[in-house]
Write an enzyme that holds these catalytic residues in place. Structure first.
Site, PDB file in Angstrom:
ATOM      1  N   ASP A  72       0.809  -1.213   0.000  1.00  0.00           N
ATOM      2  CA  ASP A  72       0.000   0.000   0.000  1.00  0.00           C
ATOM      3  C   ASP A  72       0.846   1.268   0.000  1.00  0.00           C
ATOM      4  O   ASP A  72       0.374   2.336   0.378  1.00  0.00           O
ATOM      5  CB  ASP A  72      -0.925   0.001   1.214  1.00  0.00           C
ATOM      6  N   ARG A  94       4.900   1.264 -11.831  1.00  0.00           N
ATOM      7  CA  ARG A  94       4.228   0.850 -10.591  1.00  0.00           C
ATOM      8  C   ARG A  94       3.279  -0.320 -10.876  1.00  0.00           C
ATOM      9  O   ARG A  94       3.209  -1.289 -10.115  1.00  0.00           O
ATOM     10  CB  ARG A  94       3.462   2.017  -9.973  1.00  0.00           C
ATOM     11  N   LYS A 184      -6.847  -0.103   6.127  1.00  0.00           N
ATOM     12  CA  LYS A 184      -5.670   0.131   6.965  1.00  0.00           C
ATOM     13  C   LYS A 184      -5.494   1.635   7.188  1.00  0.00           C
ATOM     14  O   LYS A 184      -5.642   2.432   6.260  1.00  0.00           O
ATOM     15  CB  LYS A 184      -4.431  -0.434   6.294  1.00  0.00           C
ATOM     16  N   GLU A 224      -3.524   0.428  13.464  1.00  0.00           N
ATOM     17  CA  GLU A 224      -2.053   0.456  13.429  1.00  0.00           C
ATOM     18  C   GLU A 224      -1.472   1.732  14.045  1.00  0.00           C
ATOM     19  O   GLU A 224      -1.254   2.724  13.346  1.00  0.00           O
ATOM     20  CB  GLU A 224      -1.552   0.317  11.988  1.00  0.00           C
ATOM     21  N   GLU A 226       1.828   2.725  14.942  1.00  0.00           N
ATOM     22  CA  GLU A 226       3.216   2.247  14.879  1.00  0.00           C
ATOM     23  C   GLU A 226       4.098   3.019  15.852  1.00  0.00           C
ATOM     24  O   GLU A 226       4.171   4.246  15.796  1.00  0.00           O
ATOM     25  CB  GLU A 226       3.777   2.388  13.464  1.00  0.00           C
ATOM     26  N   LYS A 266      -2.325  -4.102  13.929  1.00  0.00           N
ATOM     27  CA  LYS A 266      -1.015  -4.118  13.272  1.00  0.00           C
ATOM     28  C   LYS A 266      -0.023  -3.377  14.170  1.00  0.00           C
ATOM     29  O   LYS A 266       0.342  -2.238  13.928  1.00  0.00           O
ATOM     30  CB  LYS A 266      -1.080  -3.482  11.883  1.00  0.00           C
ATOM     31  N   SER A 308       6.834  -4.922  10.211  1.00  0.00           N
ATOM     32  CA  SER A 308       8.267  -5.235  10.355  1.00  0.00           C
ATOM     33  C   SER A 308       9.080  -4.009  10.758  1.00  0.00           C
ATOM     34  O   SER A 308      10.111  -4.139  11.414  1.00  0.00           O
ATOM     35  CB  SER A 308       8.818  -5.820   9.051  1.00  0.00           C
ATOM     36  N   GLY A 309       8.636  -2.818  10.358  1.00  0.00           N
ATOM     37  CA  GLY A 309       9.210  -1.574  10.867  1.00  0.00           C
ATOM     38  C   GLY A 309      10.690  -1.370  10.646  1.00  0.00           C
ATOM     39  O   GLY A 309      11.361  -0.752  11.473  1.00  0.00           O
ATOM     40  N   GLY A 310      11.246  -1.869   9.555  1.00  0.00           N
ATOM     41  CA  GLY A 310      12.660  -1.635   9.279  1.00  0.00           C
ATOM     42  C   GLY A 310      13.583  -2.766   9.707  1.00  0.00           C
ATOM     43  O   GLY A 310      14.795  -2.683   9.530  1.00  0.00           O
ATOM     44  N   SER A 335       2.069  -8.660   8.761  1.00  0.00           N
ATOM     45  CA  SER A 335       1.585  -7.767   7.710  1.00  0.00           C
ATOM     46  C   SER A 335       2.801  -6.956   7.274  1.00  0.00           C
ATOM     47  O   SER A 335       3.002  -5.820   7.703  1.00  0.00           O
ATOM     48  CB  SER A 335       0.465  -6.855   8.234  1.00  0.00           C
ATOM     49  N   TYR A 397       6.965   7.680   4.850  1.00  0.00           N
ATOM     50  CA  TYR A 397       6.263   6.836   3.869  1.00  0.00           C
ATOM     51  C   TYR A 397       5.633   7.712   2.789  1.00  0.00           C
ATOM     52  O   TYR A 397       5.206   8.812   3.039  1.00  0.00           O
ATOM     53  CB  TYR A 397       5.179   6.020   4.564  1.00  0.00           C
TER      54      TYR A 397
END
Length: 397
Positions: A72, A94, A184, A224, A226, A266, A308-310, A335, A397
């Site tokens: 996304d 893309r 999301k 989510e 984060e 998430k 996963s965040g990096g 995810s 992002y």
């Protein structure tokens, strides 16, 4: 005496109370009859006509051995990914990349849902087949990113809030018509910035309003907040902040009458800050993360789909595997975006002749995380590329 009379009156059945009240209503003023003015009626709340469907959709996504593929990325972020392999950020490029991912044969064995950007939800393959239909054939539920990104939060400690509530109901209804069945919304909390009470409350309230609107329009909301990896704090500090954030989130979800059985979470894994001097083992991360979940997440929630965040591809999978070494009250899964796509992108390089090899690398990563969801993953044989960390300080992002 007055107190004992009050208790005695309250022990009457509702029919007796009404009869007594009707008999004596002319004898008492409203001022001398506090029971009449303070009695409340509880009304059950439902998420419009979609309640049963929401629960079924959430359970379908939270199915054993499967997780979510997050593709996304906004057009700008997708452009960064394409630039890393020397491709221009055009709709054609893309589309080609997302077609590679979404038409991977056998993907549905390991992937139960795919989060799409709005552009992708309405796109088709070069042969004219809708991407939504490609997913359905693999029994993968189509999802949609609905937030409008982060902007500075006035009055905070240089923190952000997530925009996108304006017009969300009408957009969600259109996404449902197009085939999306879950949504999301990503907001963030920064530990180096405090976080301030204002930022935490804004994040929780925004997520709750989004969740209620999504459910009202037939979309299962992924919640989510984060907690960013940025910082040099220990794992104990991450746990402290995460507990506060999730406490606020569930308070406002309840305030907004969100059906817990029809949502997915998430969360970030509870890890030390990316710049902390000591790394934590998968077992330690699992211990702290599961402690957070057990303290803050009701068992009614069907699925916990970690971001996963990096982290590197292997780190994210090892940590997920460690969390599934014993039974959990929820489906604990993944995810992932970069932790599923990094090797795929580098294998593809934008060349048509590499599509098949890139799809095979996607299946390798998806299968690894499927095994981790079942608690049966081993990192034996993983490539050096898959072990490379992907954390970027201040990543946007």
């Amino acid at each position: 005496m007055a107190c004992s009379s009050f208790v005695k009156l309250n022990t009457l059945s509702s029919s007796q109370w009404i009869a007594n009240n009707n008999k004596s209503k002319n004898s008492f003023s409203s001022r001398s009859s506090p029971l009449i003015t303070t009695r409340r009626v509880s009304v059950p709340i439902r998420a419009s006509s979609y309640s049963d469907e929401l629960v079924l959709t959430a359970k379908s996504i939270a199915s054993p051995g499967r997780g979510i593929l997050a593709i996304d990325e906004s057009n700008a972020t997708c452009g960064k990914r394409l630039a890393s392999i020397g491709l221009d950020n055009t709709e054609v490029n893309r589309q080609a990349y997302r077609q590679l991912l979404l038409t991977t044969p056998g993907l549905g064995e390991y992937i139960s849902g795919a989060i799409l950007f709005e552009e992708t939800l309405y796109q088709s393959t070069t042969d004219g087949k809708k991407f939504v239909d490609c997913l359905r054939e693999e029994k993968i539920v189509p999802g949609i990113k609905v937030d409008k990104g982060l902007v500075p939060l006035p009055g905070s400690n240089n923190e952000s809030w997530c925009q996108g509530l304006d017009g969300l109901a009408s957009r969600s209804a259109e996404y449902y018509k197009q085939g999306a069945r879950f949504a999301k919304w990503r907001t963030v909390v920064s530990i180096p910035c405090g976080p301030s009470a204002l930022a935490v409350k804004e994040a929780a309230w925004g997520l709750a309003r989004y969740a209620a609107i999504s459910q009202d329009n037939g979309l299962v909301p992924i919640v989510e907040p984060e907690i960013l990896l940025d910082g040099d704090h220990p794992i104990e500090r991450t746990l402290e902040v995460a507990e506060k954030v999730w406490s606020e989130v569930f308070f406002y979800l309840a305030e907004n009458n969100v059906i817990f059985e029809g949502i997915l979470l998430k969360p970030s894994m509870v890890t030390p800050g990316a710049e902390h001097k000591e790394k934590a083992s998968p077992e330690t991360i699992a211990k702290y993360t599961l402690s957070l979940l057990k303290r803050r997440v009701p068992p009614a929630v069907p699925g916990i789909m970690f971001l996963s965040g990096g982290q590197s591809e292997v780190e994210a999978t090892l940590n997920l595997n460690a969390m599934n070494q014993s039974p959990n009250p929820w489906h604990v899964s993944f995810s992932y975006a970069r932790a599923l796509q990094n090797t795929v992108l580098k294998t593809w390089q934008g060349r048509p002749e590499n599509v098949e090899a890139a799809q095979k690398s996607l299946l390798v990563r998806a299968k690894a995380n499927s095994l981790a969801q079942l608690g049966r993953y081993s990192a034996e044989g993983e490539s050096e590329e898959a072990k490379k960390g992907m954390f970027v300080k201040g990543y946007t992002y």
